[in-house]
Design a protein around this motif. Sequence first.
Motif, PDB file in Angstrom:
ATOM      1  N   LYS A 166      12.897  -1.236  -9.213  1.00 15.37           N
ATOM      2  CA  LYS A 166      12.454  -0.604 -10.454  1.00 15.37           C
ATOM      3  C   LYS A 166      11.005  -0.120 -10.394  1.00 15.37           C
ATOM      4  O   LYS A 166      10.665   0.888 -11.019  1.00 15.37           O
ATOM      5  N   LYS A 167      10.139  -0.826  -9.668  1.00 13.09           N
ATOM      6  CA  LYS A 167       8.723  -0.420  -9.629  1.00 13.09           C
ATOM      7  C   LYS A 167       8.581   0.989  -9.072  1.00 13.09           C
ATOM      8  O   LYS A 167       7.769   1.785  -9.566  1.00 13.09           O
ATOM      9  N   ARG A 168       9.369   1.309  -8.065  1.00 17.81           N
ATOM     10  CA  ARG A 168       9.296   2.648  -7.468  1.00 17.81           C
ATOM     11  C   ARG A 168      10.087   3.676  -8.265  1.00 17.81           C
ATOM     12  O   ARG A 168       9.651   4.825  -8.424  1.00 17.81           O
ATOM     13  N   LEU A 169      11.254   3.310  -8.775  1.00 14.73           N
ATOM     14  CA  LEU A 169      12.169   4.297  -9.342  1.00 14.73           C
ATOM     15  C   LEU A 169      12.029   4.519 -10.842  1.00 14.73           C
ATOM     16  O   LEU A 169      12.439   5.566 -11.341  1.00 14.73           O
ATOM     17  N   CYS A 170      11.449   3.575 -11.575  1.00 17.82           N
ATOM     18  CA  CYS A 170      11.257   3.784 -13.016  1.00 17.82           C
ATOM     19  C   CYS A 170      10.384   5.012 -13.311  1.00 17.82           C
ATOM     20  O   CYS A 170      10.728   5.811 -14.186  1.00 17.82           O
ATOM     21  N   ALA A 214       0.833  -1.208   0.000  1.00 19.62           N
ATOM     22  CA  ALA A 214       0.000   0.000   0.000  1.00 19.62           C
ATOM     23  C   ALA A 214       0.863   1.252   0.000  1.00 19.62           C
ATOM     24  O   ALA A 214       0.595   2.216  -0.722  1.00 19.62           O
ATOM     25  N   ASN A 215       1.926   1.260   0.795  1.00 15.48           N
ATOM     26  CA  ASN A 215       2.834   2.403   0.859  1.00 15.48           C
ATOM     27  C   ASN A 215       3.521   2.634  -0.486  1.00 15.48           C
ATOM     28  O   ASN A 215       3.688   3.768  -0.930  1.00 15.48           O
ATOM     29  N   LEU A 216       3.934   1.537  -1.140  1.00 13.91           N
ATOM     30  CA  LEU A 216       4.606   1.640  -2.436  1.00 13.91           C
ATOM     31  C   LEU A 216       3.663   2.213  -3.482  1.00 13.91           C
ATOM     32  O   LEU A 216       4.039   3.087  -4.265  1.00 13.91           O
ATOM     33  N   GLU A 217       2.425   1.734  -3.487  1.00 13.57           N
ATOM     34  CA  GLU A 217       1.444   2.241  -4.451  1.00 13.57           C
ATOM     35  C   GLU A 217       1.161   3.722  -4.207  1.00 13.57           C
ATOM     36  O   GLU A 217       0.998   4.504  -5.148  1.00 13.57           O
ATOM     37  N   GLU A 218       1.114   4.099  -2.937  1.00 17.26           N
ATOM     38  CA  GLU A 218       0.890   5.502  -2.592  1.00 17.26           C
ATOM     39  C   GLU A 218       2.065   6.355  -3.051  1.00 17.26           C
ATOM     40  O   GLU A 218       1.888   7.448  -3.600  1.00 17.26           O
ATOM     41  N   GLU A 219       3.284   5.860  -2.856  1.00 17.96           N
ATOM     42  CA  GLU A 219       4.480   6.590  -3.282  1.00 17.96           C
ATOM     43  C   GLU A 219       4.532   6.735  -4.800  1.00 17.96           C
ATOM     44  O   GLU A 219       4.906   7.786  -5.328  1.00 17.96           O
ATOM     45  N   CYS A 220       4.144   5.666  -5.512  1.00 16.88           N
ATOM     46  CA  CYS A 220       4.209   5.680  -6.974  1.00 16.88           C
ATOM     47  C   CYS A 220       3.247   6.689  -7.587  1.00 16.88           C
ATOM     48  O   CYS A 220       3.422   7.090  -8.746  1.00 16.88           O
ATOM     49  N   ALA A 221       2.229   7.094  -6.822  1.00 15.85           N
ATOM     50  CA  ALA A 221       1.272   8.081  -7.320  1.00 15.85           C
ATOM     51  C   ALA A 221       1.820   9.505  -7.199  1.00 15.85           C
ATOM     52  O   ALA A 221       1.230  10.447  -7.733  1.00 15.85           O
ATOM     53  N   GLN A 222       2.946   9.670  -6.525  1.00 11.64           N
ATOM     54  CA  GLN A 222       3.531  10.984  -6.326  1.00 11.64           C
ATOM     55  C   GLN A 222       4.396  11.386  -7.524  1.00 11.64           C
ATOM     56  O   GLN A 222       4.824  10.545  -8.307  1.00 11.64           O
ATOM     57  N   PHE A 253      10.791   5.110  -0.669  1.00  6.78           N
ATOM     58  CA  PHE A 253      11.035   4.060   0.322  1.00  6.78           C
ATOM     59  C   PHE A 253      10.953   4.613   1.740  1.00  6.78           C
ATOM     60  O   PHE A 253      11.781   4.320   2.604  1.00  6.78           O
ATOM     61  N   GLY A 254       9.931   5.468   1.964  1.00  8.58           N
ATOM     62  CA  GLY A 254       9.695   6.002   3.293  1.00  8.58           C
ATOM     63  C   GLY A 254      10.524   7.218   3.656  1.00  8.58           C
ATOM     64  O   GLY A 254      10.320   7.817   4.709  1.00  8.58           O
TER      65      GLY A 254
END
Length: 207
Positions: free
Chosen positions: A184-188, A25-33, A43-44
């Motif tokens: 990669k999911k977060r940083l791409c 959930a946190n990763l998905e929330e971050e990816c929306a930013q 990563f927090g």
Amino acid sequence: MYTDEQLLKLKKQMQEGYREKEKTANLEEECAQSIYDEKIQIFGKEVHFERREVPEFDISLYMPKDFKRLDEDLCKIMYPAANGSRHVFNSDEEYMSISFKLNNNIVENQHMKEFTEMSKKILEVAGPKVKIVKSYMEEIDEMQVGIIQYISNAIDAVAYTVMGIVPLKKGVLLVCIGFKNRNKKRLCPIADEVLKSIETIKRGEEA
């Protein structure tokens, strides 16, 4: 009836399941930013992006505010096979790096697609064990920019690189944004936005 040991095991499994769901959930929330937001989470960790000039190449782009340019001697250690000078920026966290390298090829916009295809073939035979994930063209600041995403073996991990091939008047600039493949999911999405933020700096009569 469950034994105490079985109950403890079930409790541990449930806790791990909750942690994994929270992490997702946190990763998905971050990816929306977006890097254009006032601040984002990676990563927090709270990260602020800002437009930074790289005057050696007459460009500017968004990068984390705490990114610093690495010492040239350290760059030679990190990139022993690289020809010529390379500018590398990262932070103490080292979750991502941005490097710049200019070659002397002068390529017009209309030929950038062919140049990108040629660059892709060179990467595939260069190694170490490079695997092209995808390549495509983007119009960025009125330039046809080739983008290649690829996986390669690094010293301590499998690396993922998003490389922008930018046609400038003084040559083709390679802008490489690198990080560990598992991130990669977060940083791409961040790498994509960073490349699309590139602008040329107009000087003298061009301004």
